[in-house]
Design a protein around this motif. Structure first.
Motif, short mmCIF file in Angstrom:
data_model
loop_
_atom_site.label_atom_id
_atom_site.label_comp_id
_atom_site.label_asym_id
_atom_site.label_seq_id
_atom_site.Cartn_x
_atom_site.Cartn_y
_atom_site.Cartn_z
N SER A 186 0.83 -1.21 0.00
CA SER A 186 0.00 0.00 0.00
C SER A 186 0.87 1.26 0.00
O SER A 186 0.57 2.24 -0.69
N GLN A 187 1.96 1.21 0.75
CA GLN A 187 2.92 2.32 0.79
C GLN A 187 3.56 2.53 -0.60
O GLN A 187 3.68 3.66 -1.07
N HIS A 201 2.35 1.63 -3.49
CA HIS A 201 1.33 2.13 -4.42
C HIS A 201 1.19 3.64 -4.30
O HIS A 201 1.16 4.36 -5.31
N GLU A 202 1.16 4.13 -3.07
CA GLU A 202 1.00 5.57 -2.84
C GLU A 202 2.20 6.36 -3.33
O GLU A 202 2.06 7.40 -3.96
N ALA A 222 2.22 -3.92 -7.02
CA ALA A 222 1.63 -2.65 -6.57
C ALA A 222 2.20 -1.48 -7.36
O ALA A 222 1.49 -0.54 -7.73
#
Lengths: 329, 329
Positions: free
Chosen positions: B196-197, B199-200, B231
Motif C-alpha cells: 500500500s505504501q 502504491h502511494e 503494486a
C-alpha cells in the motif's frame, strides 16, 4: 465482500481477512520428528490466543499412515477452546469423521484432488471413488450437525498433468455445493498458482457461489504466495489457509518453501491496513519456537528478519562517524 | 504507462516491463569470494543474451573499499555489448565517474540515502554532503553526455530511524530532477516496503514527474518483493531492479533473503502475461550456476523448485496404483 470489487486490494482500509492456521496439521504431518502431544496442545493454544480465526488442529487418519498425528484425539480433546476460533481437522473417511465428531471437532475438512493423476498418487483412488467416499463422510457430518469444508487439491495446476482447466475445477466445486457443504478451499498444492490465474478463478467462484464459503490455500514454492493472496482479495476472497513458520511443503520441490507462511501473510496484510484479528508478535514468537520442536529451521522470513517495526541500533561508532562528517562540512 | 491506471495489474495483457539486473554489482559486492574476472564477464554476457534491459555491471569505487569489484574497468571493457541493453555502473564520486566514462559505461548510477542516519552509516557523509558531491558527479556526466540515474536508499523506511515521510523522499527526488538527471530509483534498502505504501509513493511520483525515469528496487527480506512489484505496476511503474539468484541482501537481516530475485520476478510476470523481454530458461540456468561461483546456495526459489512449466513424473509404481484403484471400482 462485494466492496472488494470496487476497492483497491492495495489498501486494506480496515477490511476483515480471516486466517486459517494449517501448520499443526498440514505442517507437522510432514515432519520427521514426532512433536510431543503436550507441545502440540501448547502450540494450538498459543495460536488460539493469537487470534487465528480457524485452526486445523490435527487429522483423524490411520496412525500408521501419518504417525506424526497419531495423537489427534488427545490433542483435539485437551486444547483450550477460545470463543471465536473454529477448531477443524482433516478426515479421510467415515471412520475418521466419527472419531473427529466424538472428539468435539467444530468442522471437518475433507480432501480430494481435481487432478486424476494427483488423486491416484496422493489418495490411491480415482476421483470418482474419492467423491463417492467423501459423499458418505458428508452424510455422516450432516447427521451430526457438523459443518464440512472440502479442500480441492491442484486447483491451479497439477505437478504431473500440468494445466487443470478452470471449468473442471468449477465442476468439482459444483458437485460438493450440491451436497450442501459449508465451504470449499481451492488449494495450490505445489506452488503453481499465479496471480492472474488466481484472480480469474476467484472471480468465477464468487460470481457462481456468492454464499458458499471460499478459502484459498497457497504455497510459496515459487515466491508467489503473498501476491496470490492479494489477487484473491482483489477478486473478493477474504479467507486464507497459512502455516506458522511456513511449515509443510511440497514433496515435489525439496528445499523450496512450503505453505504460505502465517506470520509473513499477517505481517504484510497488517501493514496494508487489513484487520486479520491476529496478534503478530504472538505468532512471530510461536514461529521462532518451532525449530526447537521440529529440529530444523523454517522458511519464515519474518522469523529470520523480524518485522518491519523491529528497528536496529546504529553501529557502535556512530557518534564518531557523525563527528568526522560534521568536521568535514 | 497511463493505461496502468485503468488496467488491472493482475493481467499483464502484453504490457512491457523493463528488468534491470543488479546482481553483478549489488549482489557480488557482498560476497566473500572474489569471482574471477572472466566469470564475471561471462555472467554479464549471459544476462545480456537473456534479454535484460539494463545491467549494473560493476562499481567504480576504491579497490580497498569493495575488493570484490576491483576489476570494474576490465569487466566493463570486455563484456559483449548487446544492442538494446544498457550497461550501467555505480559511481560514488567524480573520480569514479571519470573511470566509468573512460570504460564506456552507458549510464552512471549514483547513490545516496534519504535517511540521515543511514547515509552517515553507509556513506560516512551527511545527506547534504552527499548531495553536494553527487552534484559534481552529475556535472561531470553531463559534460560527457552520459545519462545519470540516482538510486535513493531507504525510500520506504530506515532500519534505524523507522519511517521516512513521503514528502521527504519526494523532496530529494525534486533536487535531483532539478539537476536534470534521467532517472531515479526508489530503493527499499532493507525490505521495509509494503504494497500500500509502494502504491502511494509510485502514484505520487508519477503524478509529479510523468517524464522522469522511475525504477523500483525492492528486497525480499520480509517476503513482499513480488507484491511490491505488482503494486508499483498498478500505480504506473514499469522498470524494476532485481538480482540474479536473489544475490545481495541486507546486513541488518543476516540469513534473510536479499534483493528481489530476477528469475522469481520474471517467472511471475511472464505467467501473468507481461512482456519482460527476458528468456526465463537462460536466467534460471545462470542462477543455477551461481553457487559454483560464490560458494554457497542462493535464496532463489525458482533455482530450487524449477519453473511452473517443469512438470514431474508420477511415481514409478503409478501403473500399479492405478490398476489397484480400477480393481476396486
Amino acid at each position: 465482500m462485494s466492496t472488494a470489487f470496487h476497492t483497491s486490494a492495495w489498501q486494506g482500509a480496515g477490511r476483515r481477512i480471516f486466517m486459517n492456521e494449517v501448520g499443526t496439521r498440514d505442517g507437522l504431518q510432514m515432519e520427521q520428528a514426532f512433536v510431543p502431544t503436550g507441545d502440540k496442545i501448547a502450540l494450538v493454544n498459543a495460536l488460539s490466543q493469537a487470534g487465528l480465526s480457524k485452526i486445523e488442529v490435527t487429522a483423524f487418519v490411520s496412525p500408521t499412515a501419518i504417525p506424526a498425528l497419531r495423537d489427534g484425539e488427545i490433542v483435539m480433546r485437551e486444547i483450550e477452546r477460545r470463543p471465536g476460533t473454529v477448531y477443524t481437522a482433516l478426515v479421510p473417511n467415515v471412520r475418521g469423521a466419527e472419531r473427529a465428531i466424538e472428539a468435539r471437532t467444530d468442522e471437518l475438512n475433507l480432501v480430494m484432488s481435481v487432478s486424476e493423476t494427483h488423486n491416484l498418487c496422493n489418495l490411491r483412488m480415482q476421483r470418482r471413488q474419492s467423491f463417492a467416499s467423501l459423499r458418505q463422510v458428508i452424510a455422516t457430518a450432516q447427521q451430526a450437525g457438523v459443518p464440512v469444508n472440502v479442500s480441492l487439491s491442484c486447483c491451479f495446476g497439477c505437478p504431473m498433468e500440468g494445466e487443470v482447466p478452470q471449468a473442471e475445477v468449477l465442476d468439482w466445486v459444483q458437485r460438493f455445493a450440491d451436497l450442501g457443504v459449508q465451504g470449499i478451499t481451492l488449494c495450490d498444492t505445489t506452488g503453481m498458482a499465479y496471480p492472474s490465474q488466481v484472480h480469474e478463478l476467484v472471480r468465477a467462484f464468487k460470481a457462481r457461489w456468492p454464499a458458499l464459503g471460499l478459502t484459498l490455500h497457497f504455497h510459496n514454492t515459487r515466491g508467489m504466495a503473498l501476491a496470490n493472496v492479494l489477487a484473491s482479495i482483489d477478486a473478493g476472497a477474504d479467507r486464507f489457509d497459512a502455516s506458522i513458520g511456513g511449515l509443510g511443503g511440497c514433496p515435489y520441490a525439496p528445499g523450496a518453501s512450503g505453505n504460505a507462511c502465517t506470520e509473513e501473510i499477517v505481517h504484510a496484510l497488517q501493514l496494508m491496513g487489513y484487520d486479520t484479528g491476529v496478534e503478530l508478535a504472538q505468532i512471530v514468537a510461536a514461529a521462532r519456537a518451532l525449530p526447537e520442536l521440529i529440529g530444523h529451521e523454517t522458511p519464515s522470513q519474518i522469523a529470520k528478519a523480524g518485522t518491519r517495526w523491529d528497528l536496529h541500533q546504529p553501529p557502535a561508532d556512530f557518534a564518531d562517524i557523525r563527528e568526522r562528517a560534521l568536521a568535514r562540512a
